[in-house]
Design an enzyme around this catalytic site. Structure first.
Site, PDB file in Angstrom:
ATOM      1  N   THR A 101       0.836  -1.204   0.000  1.00  0.00           N
ATOM      2  CA  THR A 101       0.000   0.000   0.000  1.00  0.00           C
ATOM      3  C   THR A 101       0.869   1.251   0.000  1.00  0.00           C
ATOM      4  O   THR A 101       0.702   2.147  -0.805  1.00  0.00           O
ATOM      5  CB  THR A 101      -0.918   0.009   1.240  1.00  0.00           C
ATOM      6  OG1 THR A 101      -1.640  -1.214   1.279  1.00  0.00           O
ATOM      7  CG2 THR A 101      -1.907   1.160   1.175  1.00  0.00           C
ATOM      8  N   GLU A 281       4.592  -1.601  11.039  1.00  0.00           N
ATOM      9  CA  GLU A 281       4.266  -2.789  11.827  1.00  0.00           C
ATOM     10  C   GLU A 281       4.156  -2.400  13.298  1.00  0.00           C
ATOM     11  O   GLU A 281       5.102  -1.848  13.863  1.00  0.00           O
ATOM     12  CB  GLU A 281       5.358  -3.861  11.659  1.00  0.00           C
ATOM     13  CG  GLU A 281       5.583  -4.312  10.221  1.00  0.00           C
ATOM     14  CD  GLU A 281       4.387  -5.047   9.653  1.00  0.00           C
ATOM     15  OE1 GLU A 281       3.935  -6.018  10.282  1.00  0.00           O
ATOM     16  OE2 GLU A 281       3.902  -4.640   8.581  1.00  0.00           O
TER      17      GLU A 281
END
Length: 308
Positions: A101, A281
């Site tokens: 993305t 993350e």
């Protein structure tokens, strides 16, 4: 033509963010096979697999002649390869092909966001050395963030990021900005200590975060320094501008709303304990210690003014 490598390994996930991963692999390998005498294509089925494969490469169990590793994926997958290379002291360069993305660091490398064009560009790229952050034992290439940046990512995860892609970030940003979670912090940068209360704090190595460039002219992942940004929780306009990615913003000129501190060694504690986003993350919590590892990694970089 770029330098010829002996044996390259291309890592990929089936769920890399590409519409058709196998068609994508076909496009990418066209370019990579002209750079490598021998190219291995390696599927990573589970998180952590790439790190294990890097350990096997280091021990020469995978092959004895690997001299470059490639990754096709988004920032999280790139982060896994960076950890695999550095944790195993694998002295080989990296080639990054965008496939997620957001691909923040490929912008730093002057690579096209299209995976096919980027892999073509790698053929005429050269190796440059880049700084890496070490955060509580984890290696991080681009940024560390907490507060609103984590809230925003979690709001996206609640939605359907896989289907809507970047569109999902727009709605989540509005939701995030309307409900900021404040926290107390103690931040030490080299010998300077700062205490306060905020709703967002970012430590950047690279100049691109969340799909857009940090508007600060002298930000570089090759200068041996890290940049800490503390955002005033009252400055809704600034936070709104940051999340809406207004390229016209110049953080150098903002004195009210953003504190900027550069340094090499950082410690950060918060109350309450906060989740920490590393390169997209969310895998750590405060307190954290961050140090810069100057020129720790060699990465293929496209010439800045070359034709895209």
């Amino acid at each position: 033509m770029g330098q010829k490598f002996n044996h390259g390994v291309l890592f990929y996930h089936e769920h890399s963010g590409l519409k058709d991963i196998y068609e994508g692999l076909g496009e990418v390998t066209k370019s990579l096979t002209t750079m490598c005498k021998h190219l291995s294509i390696q599927l990573s089925e589970n998180e952590g697999d790439i790190i294990k494969y890097c350990e096997r490469i280091k021990n020469q169990e995978y092959s004895s002649d690997v001299d470059i590793v490639f990754i096709l994926g988004g920032d999280g997958t790139v982060n896994e390869l960076v950890n695999g290379v550095l944790a195993n002291d694998l002295n080989v360069p990296i080639g990054i092909i965008p496939g997620g993305t957001f691909n923040d660091f490929t912008k730093t490398l002057n690579l096209n966001p299209n995976f096919s064009k980027a892999s073509e560009q790698l053929k005429t790229s050269h190796l440059e050395s880049y700084d890496v952050m070490k955060v509580n034992g984890t290696y991080v290439l681009n940024f560390v963030g907490l507060g609103l940046i984590v809230q925003n990512a979690e709001n996206v995860q609640e939605g359907r990021k896989d289907i809507f892609g970047k569109l999902s970030y727009v709605g989540s940003t509005v939701k995030t900005l309307m409900n900021p979670e404040d926290f107390d912090y103690t931040l030490t940068v080299d010998d300077k200590e700062l205490n306060g209360n905020t709703s967002m704090l970012v430590v950047a190595n690279g100049p691109n975060i969340g799909g857009s460039r940090i508007p600060l002219m002298d930000l570089s992942p090759q200068d041996g320094k890290l940049n800490s940004f503390i955002f005033d929780k009252q400055s809704f306009t600034i936070l709104n501008d940051v999340f809406k990615k207004r390229d016209s913003m110049d953080w150098n000129e903002i004195t009210n709303g953003i504190d900027h501190i550069a340094g090499k060694h950082i410690t950060l504690s918060t109350d309450p304990v906060m989740k920490v986003d590393i390169d997209g993350e969310i895998s750590l919590e405060t307190p954290i210690t961050i140090e810069v590892l100057p020129k720790a990694l060699q990465i293929l970089t496209f010439p800045e003014n070359a034709e895209q």
